[in-house]
Structures are given as C-alpha cells and as structure tokens.
Design an enzyme around this catalytic site. Structure first.
Site, PDB file in Angstrom:
ATOM      1  N   HIS A  69       0.833  -1.207   0.000  1.00  0.00           N
ATOM      2  CA  HIS A  69       0.000   0.000   0.000  1.00  0.00           C
ATOM      3  C   HIS A  69       0.867   1.256   0.000  1.00  0.00           C
ATOM      4  O   HIS A  69       0.643   2.192  -0.769  1.00  0.00           O
ATOM      5  CB  HIS A  69      -0.903  -0.032   1.239  1.00  0.00           C
ATOM      6  CG  HIS A  69      -1.724   1.194   1.459  1.00  0.00           C
ATOM      7  ND1 HIS A  69      -3.078   1.249   1.177  1.00  0.00           N
ATOM      8  CD2 HIS A  69      -1.396   2.416   1.961  1.00  0.00           C
ATOM      9  CE1 HIS A  69      -3.534   2.454   1.485  1.00  0.00           C
ATOM     10  NE2 HIS A  69      -2.532   3.178   1.971  1.00  0.00           N
ATOM     11  N   GLU A  70       1.900   1.267   0.846  1.00  0.00           N
ATOM     12  CA  GLU A  70       2.757   2.445   0.946  1.00  0.00           C
ATOM     13  C   GLU A  70       3.630   2.610  -0.301  1.00  0.00           C
ATOM     14  O   GLU A  70       3.831   3.736  -0.781  1.00  0.00           O
ATOM     15  CB  GLU A  70       3.637   2.355   2.200  1.00  0.00           C
ATOM     16  CG  GLU A  70       2.846   2.473   3.485  1.00  0.00           C
ATOM     17  CD  GLU A  70       2.021   3.754   3.551  1.00  0.00           C
ATOM     18  OE1 GLU A  70       2.521   4.819   3.151  1.00  0.00           O
ATOM     19  OE2 GLU A  70       0.869   3.679   4.001  1.00  0.00           O
ATOM     20  N   HIS A 113       1.555   4.167  -2.973  1.00  0.00           N
ATOM     21  CA  HIS A 113       1.468   5.627  -2.855  1.00  0.00           C
ATOM     22  C   HIS A 113       2.634   6.302  -3.571  1.00  0.00           C
ATOM     23  O   HIS A 113       2.457   7.300  -4.284  1.00  0.00           O
ATOM     24  CB  HIS A 113       1.486   6.049  -1.381  1.00  0.00           C
ATOM     25  CG  HIS A 113       0.150   6.056  -0.716  1.00  0.00           C
ATOM     26  ND1 HIS A 113      -0.955   6.681  -1.241  1.00  0.00           N
ATOM     27  CD2 HIS A 113      -0.254   5.541   0.482  1.00  0.00           C
ATOM     28  CE1 HIS A 113      -1.984   6.541  -0.417  1.00  0.00           C
ATOM     29  NE2 HIS A 113      -1.585   5.849   0.630  1.00  0.00           N
ATOM     30  N   GLU A 153      -6.305   6.873  -1.285  1.00  0.00           N
ATOM     31  CA  GLU A 153      -6.180   5.723  -0.389  1.00  0.00           C
ATOM     32  C   GLU A 153      -6.730   4.459  -1.042  1.00  0.00           C
ATOM     33  O   GLU A 153      -6.126   3.390  -0.955  1.00  0.00           O
ATOM     34  CB  GLU A 153      -6.903   5.991   0.935  1.00  0.00           C
ATOM     35  CG  GLU A 153      -6.202   6.994   1.836  1.00  0.00           C
ATOM     36  CD  GLU A 153      -4.887   6.463   2.378  1.00  0.00           C
ATOM     37  OE1 GLU A 153      -4.611   5.262   2.227  1.00  0.00           O
ATOM     38  OE2 GLU A 153      -4.137   7.257   2.958  1.00  0.00           O
TER      39      GLU A 153
END
Length: 270
Positions: free
Chosen positions: A137-138, A141, A200
C-alpha cells in the site's frame, strides 16, 4: 535542496504540469520532478533514521522480516515494470527498508523507495502477508506519486496566495514540513496531511496487486483492515487509517479488487 526544488517553478513559469502515471495510465497533476523529490527524500530519510531508533535486521526477526518483504515487493515492482516496458520510470529508485522502534501504528514510503515500518504496526499486521499488504500500500502511494500530487496542490496554492518570490525567499522550513507530511512521516492524527480517500483506495488497489506479485496472499487484506479498524478501541483509528473510508466501504472495495490481485498471486515456496 528545498530552494532548488522551488526554483523549478520559476524556470517553468509555474506552468501546470500534467503527466500520465506509469501504473494507471491516468493523467495527474504534479509540479515536482520525481528526481528532485528523490534527492530530497534521501536527505530526509537519513535524518529520520539518525533521530529514531532503528531496529537492526541482523539481530531482530521482525526487522529481518521487514527487509525480506521489502525486497520481495521491490523484485515484484521491477519485474512488472520490466514486463510493461516502463523500467525507466523507476530511475533513481534506491530501495531501503527499515523497522523503527515506535508504538505508532504506521508505515510510509518516500520517493525513491525509502520505506519505514513502525513496530506499533506489527501486533496488528500479525503475519508476513498482512505486513506485505501494508508495505505494498505504501509503495503504491510512492509509485502513484500521491505525495507529489499533495505537495503540488499545497505549494501551488501557497504560490498563488503569497507569490512565488515570497515562497522562495521565506518558506523553506514550511516547504520541508509539507514534504514530510505529504509522505506521512509523522504519527499524530491531525498533523499528517491526509491523502484523499480516492488516493487511499487507489493505493489499496495497487497495494493488493503488489503484495500478490511478491507472492503474498492478498486475501490477508480483509482481516488486516478489520484488525486495523478495531485497534482504536472505539477512539480514533490508527494514523494509517485516518483518511480511509468507513469499514464497510473499505472492505467492499477490497473485495472488489481481490479477483484482479489473485491473478497475480503465485505463492513462493518456503
């Protein structure tokens, strides 16, 4: 460094910059060249590690796990970009993965693959696959350039309001703060400049894919986010969830992404 980044606005006449993201193919608003943000990230990452308690991977299984997950995600990203013929989009990436002794339930990735996981996240992630979902997820980003977009919006608004010359002359400390908050380097809700919910969900989507490409079961995302939601004990959710949609909406979206992620999933033999 900050002055160099800001001076880019002068050289380009503060022209709105739109480019297509390598992962999504969609147009996005970014004022900062990634190479400049990567250089900035390298400096800030070193300073962050120097002022926090880094857990040595050579002497700690959790820190070793963070590096292992990071390396597998890195290999998956590089392989995927190579298959798509876009390896040049990873130019300047010098991946690093560190576990920091901090009770905050948080993780982040700066431009160029500078990753930190906080020890407070591990009791909630509970297993390596769930940690991979978080780290994916990070990393998503960063690859999706969400921090660049947030900085562009923030600095663009300031330049319009205060004038670019004033921003260049007087706002170096503020610019540094915007950089740090744009990439989630903090642990207090309300201090972190939040990603939008759209960003997100986009990171959730690609985070699942990246974890699956790295050989981790993306199905672990559902119980992970359920544990995250409960971690606040009825209070504010962990920093990592401060801008996410409601539990039902998030789970629904994750389930919608699952079939795509499972197409990438090939378990790695232990």
């Amino acid at each position: 460094m900050i002055r160099k980044v800001l001076s880019l606005f002068l050289m380009t006449g503060f022209i709105v910059s739109c480019s297509n993201n390598a992962l999504t193919g969609k147009s996005q608003f970014t004022l900062f060249p990634e190479s400049q943000l990567q250089e900035m990230a390298s400096q800030e990452y070193v300073q962050f590690l120097a002022s926090n308690k880094v857990v040595a991977a050579s002497a700690n299984k959790d820190a070793e796990m963070v590096k292992r997950v990071g390396q597998r995600i890195t290999s998956a990203v590089e392989s995927y970009y190579r298959q798509k013929g876009i390896s040049d989009k990873l130019e300047g990436y010098k991946w690093e993965y560190n576990l920091v002794n901090d009770p905050a339930v948080n993780a982040w990735c700066m431009p160029g693959g500078k990753i930190v996981v906080y020890t407070g996240l591990l009791p909630i992630s509970q297993n390596e696959a769930a940690l991979a979902v978080v780290m994916g997820h990070e990393v998503a980003h960063a690859l999706l350039q969400h921090g660049n977009q947030r900085m562009s919006q923030q600095m663009g608004a300031q330049a319009v309001e205060a004038g670019l010359q004033i921003a260049l002359a007087n706002k170096s400390a503020e610019t540094q703060n915007i950089f740090m908050t744009a990439y989630g380097v903090g642990a207090t809700v309300g201090v972190i400049l939040p990603f939008s919910r759209k960003q997100e969900l986009e990171a959730d989507h690609w985070g699942l894919n990246l974890a699956a490409m790295a050989g981790y079961n993306p199905r672990e995302a559902i119980p992970l986010w359920e544990r995250m939601e409960k971690a606040g004990n009825g209070q504010k959710p962990p920093e990592f969830l401060s801008t996410h949609p409601s539990e039902g909406k998030r789970i629904q979206q994750l389930e919608g992404y699952m079939n795509e992620a499972l197409k990438y999933y090939k378990p790695v033999a232990k």
